[in-house]
Design a protein around this motif. Structure first.
Motif, PDB file in Angstrom:
ATOM      1  N   ILE A 187      -4.533  15.182  -1.436  1.00 32.96           N
ATOM      2  CA  ILE A 187      -5.120  13.964  -0.881  1.00 32.96           C
ATOM      3  C   ILE A 187      -6.249  13.425  -1.762  1.00 32.96           C
ATOM      4  CG2 ILE A 187      -6.768  15.112   0.659  1.00 32.96           C
ATOM      5  CD1 ILE A 187      -4.723  12.074   1.673  1.00 32.96           C
ATOM      6  N   GLU A 188      -7.085  14.305  -2.291  1.00 34.11           N
ATOM      7  CA  GLU A 188      -8.203  13.850  -3.129  1.00 34.11           C
ATOM      8  C   GLU A 188      -7.705  13.113  -4.366  1.00 34.11           C
ATOM      9  OE1 GLU A 188      -7.729  17.120  -2.266  1.00 34.11           O
ATOM     10  OE2 GLU A 188      -9.218  17.314  -0.671  1.00 34.11           O
ATOM     11  N   GLY A 189      -6.669  13.652  -4.974  1.00 34.98           N
ATOM     12  CA  GLY A 189      -6.093  13.006  -6.155  1.00 34.98           C
ATOM     13  C   GLY A 189      -5.439  11.686  -5.822  1.00 34.98           C
ATOM     14  N   LEU A 190      -4.825  11.597  -4.649  1.00 37.98           N
ATOM     15  CA  LEU A 190      -4.197  10.339  -4.235  1.00 37.98           C
ATOM     16  C   LEU A 190      -5.235   9.262  -3.989  1.00 37.98           C
ATOM     17  CD1 LEU A 190      -1.470  11.763  -1.843  1.00 37.98           C
ATOM     18  CD2 LEU A 190      -1.162  10.872  -4.171  1.00 37.98           C
ATOM     19  N   VAL A 191      -6.366   9.645  -3.423  1.00 42.98           N
ATOM     20  CA  VAL A 191      -7.459   8.681  -3.209  1.00 42.98           C
ATOM     21  C   VAL A 191      -7.956   8.170  -4.550  1.00 42.98           C
ATOM     22  CG1 VAL A 191      -9.838   8.441  -2.374  1.00 42.98           C
ATOM     23  CG2 VAL A 191      -8.119   9.592  -0.947  1.00 42.98           C
ATOM     24  N   VAL A 198      -5.016   6.042   2.652  1.00 46.32           N
ATOM     25  CA  VAL A 198      -4.026   6.938   2.058  1.00 46.32           C
ATOM     26  C   VAL A 198      -3.345   7.759   3.151  1.00 46.32           C
ATOM     27  CG1 VAL A 198      -3.701   8.947   0.552  1.00 46.32           C
ATOM     28  CG2 VAL A 198      -5.122   7.026  -0.211  1.00 46.32           C
ATOM     29  N   ARG A 199      -4.123   8.289   4.077  1.00 45.82           N
ATOM     30  CA  ARG A 199      -3.545   9.093   5.160  1.00 45.82           C
ATOM     31  C   ARG A 199      -2.611   8.261   6.043  1.00 45.82           C
ATOM     32  NH1 ARG A 199      -5.292  14.183   5.452  1.00 45.82           N
ATOM     33  NH2 ARG A 199      -7.254  14.730   4.450  1.00 45.82           N
ATOM     34  N   GLU A 200      -3.002   7.028   6.348  1.00 47.98           N
ATOM     35  CA  GLU A 200      -2.128   6.145   7.141  1.00 47.98           C
ATOM     36  C   GLU A 200      -0.819   5.882   6.407  1.00 47.98           C
ATOM     37  OE1 GLU A 200      -4.224   2.567   8.217  1.00 47.98           O
ATOM     38  OE2 GLU A 200      -5.739   3.684   9.345  1.00 47.98           O
ATOM     39  N   SER A 201      -0.914   5.626   5.120  1.00 48.33           N
ATOM     40  CA  SER A 201       0.279   5.379   4.322  1.00 48.33           C
ATOM     41  C   SER A 201       1.155   6.631   4.247  1.00 48.33           C
ATOM     42  CB  SER A 201      -0.114   4.921   2.919  1.00 48.33           C
ATOM     43  OG  SER A 201       1.032   4.705   2.143  1.00 48.33           O
ATOM     44  N   LEU A 202       0.547   7.791   4.062  1.00 49.68           N
ATOM     45  CA  LEU A 202       1.311   9.035   4.017  1.00 49.68           C
ATOM     46  C   LEU A 202       2.063   9.264   5.319  1.00 49.68           C
ATOM     47  CD1 LEU A 202      -1.214  11.373   2.185  1.00 49.68           C
ATOM     48  CD2 LEU A 202       1.027  10.632   1.324  1.00 49.68           C
ATOM     49  N   THR A 203       1.446   8.906   6.444  1.00 51.40           N
ATOM     50  CA  THR A 203       2.120   9.035   7.736  1.00 51.40           C
ATOM     51  C   THR A 203       3.400   8.209   7.739  1.00 51.40           C
ATOM     52  OG1 THR A 203       0.049   9.477   8.892  1.00 51.40           O
ATOM     53  CG2 THR A 203       1.886   8.646  10.224  1.00 51.40           C
ATOM     54  N   THR A 204       3.310   6.976   7.247  1.00 45.31           N
ATOM     55  CA  THR A 204       4.489   6.106   7.170  1.00 45.31           C
ATOM     56  C   THR A 204       5.523   6.676   6.214  1.00 45.31           C
ATOM     57  OG1 THR A 204       3.170   4.143   7.670  1.00 45.31           O
ATOM     58  CG2 THR A 204       5.288   3.779   6.556  1.00 45.31           C
ATOM     59  N   VAL A 212       0.842  -1.198   0.000  1.00 45.34           N
ATOM     60  CA  VAL A 212       0.000   0.000   0.000  1.00 45.34           C
ATOM     61  C   VAL A 212       0.875   1.244   0.000  1.00 45.34           C
ATOM     62  CG1 VAL A 212      -1.655   1.348   1.362  1.00 45.34           C
ATOM     63  CG2 VAL A 212      -1.997  -1.112   1.071  1.00 45.34           C
ATOM     64  N   ASP A 213       1.925   1.250   0.838  1.00 46.26           N
ATOM     65  CA  ASP A 213       2.825   2.407   0.895  1.00 46.26           C
ATOM     66  C   ASP A 213       3.485   2.661  -0.458  1.00 46.26           C
ATOM     67  OD1 ASP A 213       2.255   2.728   3.614  1.00 46.26           O
ATOM     68  OD2 ASP A 213       3.977   1.519   4.227  1.00 46.26           O
ATOM     69  N   ILE A 214       3.926   1.620  -1.094  1.00 45.60           N
ATOM     70  CA  ILE A 214       4.571   1.771  -2.406  1.00 45.60           C
ATOM     71  C   ILE A 214       3.562   2.280  -3.438  1.00 45.60           C
ATOM     72  CG2 ILE A 214       5.681   0.516  -4.304  1.00 45.60           C
ATOM     73  CD1 ILE A 214       7.040  -1.194  -2.071  1.00 45.60           C
ATOM     74  N   HIS A 215       2.341   1.785  -3.368  1.00 48.25           N
ATOM     75  CA  HIS A 215       1.276   2.221  -4.281  1.00 48.25           C
ATOM     76  C   HIS A 215       0.989   3.719  -4.080  1.00 48.25           C
ATOM     77  CE1 HIS A 215      -2.023   1.508  -7.008  1.00 48.25           C
ATOM     78  NE2 HIS A 215      -2.918   1.878  -6.112  1.00 48.25           N
ATOM     79  N   VAL A 216       0.907   4.147  -2.833  1.00 47.25           N
ATOM     80  CA  VAL A 216       0.660   5.564  -2.545  1.00 47.25           C
ATOM     81  C   VAL A 216       1.864   6.402  -2.971  1.00 47.25           C
ATOM     82  CG1 VAL A 216       0.259   7.266  -0.710  1.00 47.25           C
ATOM     83  CG2 VAL A 216      -1.030   5.106  -0.728  1.00 47.25           C
ATOM     84  N   ALA A 237      -6.387   8.224  -7.526  1.00 40.25           N
ATOM     85  CA  ALA A 237      -5.341   7.499  -8.264  1.00 40.25           C
ATOM     86  C   ALA A 237      -5.054   6.129  -7.669  1.00 40.25           C
ATOM     87  CB  ALA A 237      -4.055   8.324  -8.297  1.00 40.25           C
ATOM     88  N   SER A 238      -5.146   6.017  -6.361  1.00 42.66           N
ATOM     89  CA  SER A 238      -4.784   4.753  -5.708  1.00 42.66           C
ATOM     90  C   SER A 238      -5.944   3.778  -5.596  1.00 42.66           C
ATOM     91  CB  SER A 238      -4.223   5.024  -4.308  1.00 42.66           C
ATOM     92  OG  SER A 238      -5.242   5.531  -3.458  1.00 42.66           O
ATOM     93  N   GLY A 239      -7.176   4.295  -5.601  1.00 38.63           N
ATOM     94  CA  GLY A 239      -8.330   3.433  -5.397  1.00 38.63           C
ATOM     95  C   GLY A 239      -8.497   3.020  -3.935  1.00 38.63           C
ATOM     96  N   LEU A 240      -7.732   3.643  -3.049  1.00 38.84           N
ATOM     97  CA  LEU A 240      -7.804   3.347  -1.622  1.00 38.84           C
ATOM     98  C   LEU A 240      -8.742   4.332  -0.940  1.00 38.84           C
ATOM     99  CD1 LEU A 240      -3.962   2.945  -1.052  1.00 38.84           C
ATOM    100  CD2 LEU A 240      -5.629   1.088  -1.191  1.00 38.84           C
ATOM    101  N   THR A 241      -9.124   4.024   0.297  1.00 39.71           N
ATOM    102  CA  THR A 241      -9.928   4.968   1.052  1.00 39.71           C
ATOM    103  C   THR A 241      -9.047   6.121   1.518  1.00 39.71           C
ATOM    104  OG1 THR A 241      -9.518   3.952   3.210  1.00 39.71           O
ATOM    105  CG2 THR A 241     -11.378   3.084   1.915  1.00 39.71           C
ATOM    106  N   GLU A 242      -9.659   7.227   1.885  1.00 47.25           N
ATOM    107  CA  GLU A 242      -8.896   8.364   2.384  1.00 47.25           C
ATOM    108  C   GLU A 242      -8.128   7.971   3.643  1.00 47.25           C
ATOM    109  OE1 GLU A 242      -9.501  12.890   4.043  1.00 47.25           O
ATOM    110  OE2 GLU A 242     -10.973  12.102   2.621  1.00 47.25           O
TER     111      GLU A 242
END
Length: 78
Positions: free
Chosen positions: A33-37, A47-53, A13-17, A39-44
């Motif tokens: 963030i909206e574009g990342l959601v 995406v936010r959890e992955s961005l934290t990492t 997931v982190d690599i995808h984000v 583009a990734s097909g993940l929930t917000e």
């Protein structure tokens, strides 16, 4: 930021984000963030959890209202 960048410590997931951030940064200079959601097909939340990492490891940095790429030692094909 944690010491050393170990790309193998990142989840799929982190690599995808990260790839989504990279693609949007190349196109517009920043990833929102909206574009990342979209583009990734993940929930917000995912995406936010992955961005934290990714921010913790230094791969992604806050950039204005969005996100940009931090220093990195690997290439991403997208």
């Amino acid at each position: 930021m944690t010491e050393g960048h170990d790309v193998q410590a990142l989840s799929d997931v982190d690599i995808h984000v990260y790839e989504a951030v990279a693609a949007q940064t190349v196109e517009s200079g920043s990833a929102l963030i909206e574009g990342l959601v979209r583009a990734s097909g993940l929930t917000e939340e995912e995406v936010r959890e992955s961005l934290t990492t990714l921010i913790e490891y230094g791969y992604v940095v806050p950039h204005g209202e969005g996100y940009g790429l931090g220093p990195h030692t690997f290439e991403v094909e997208y």
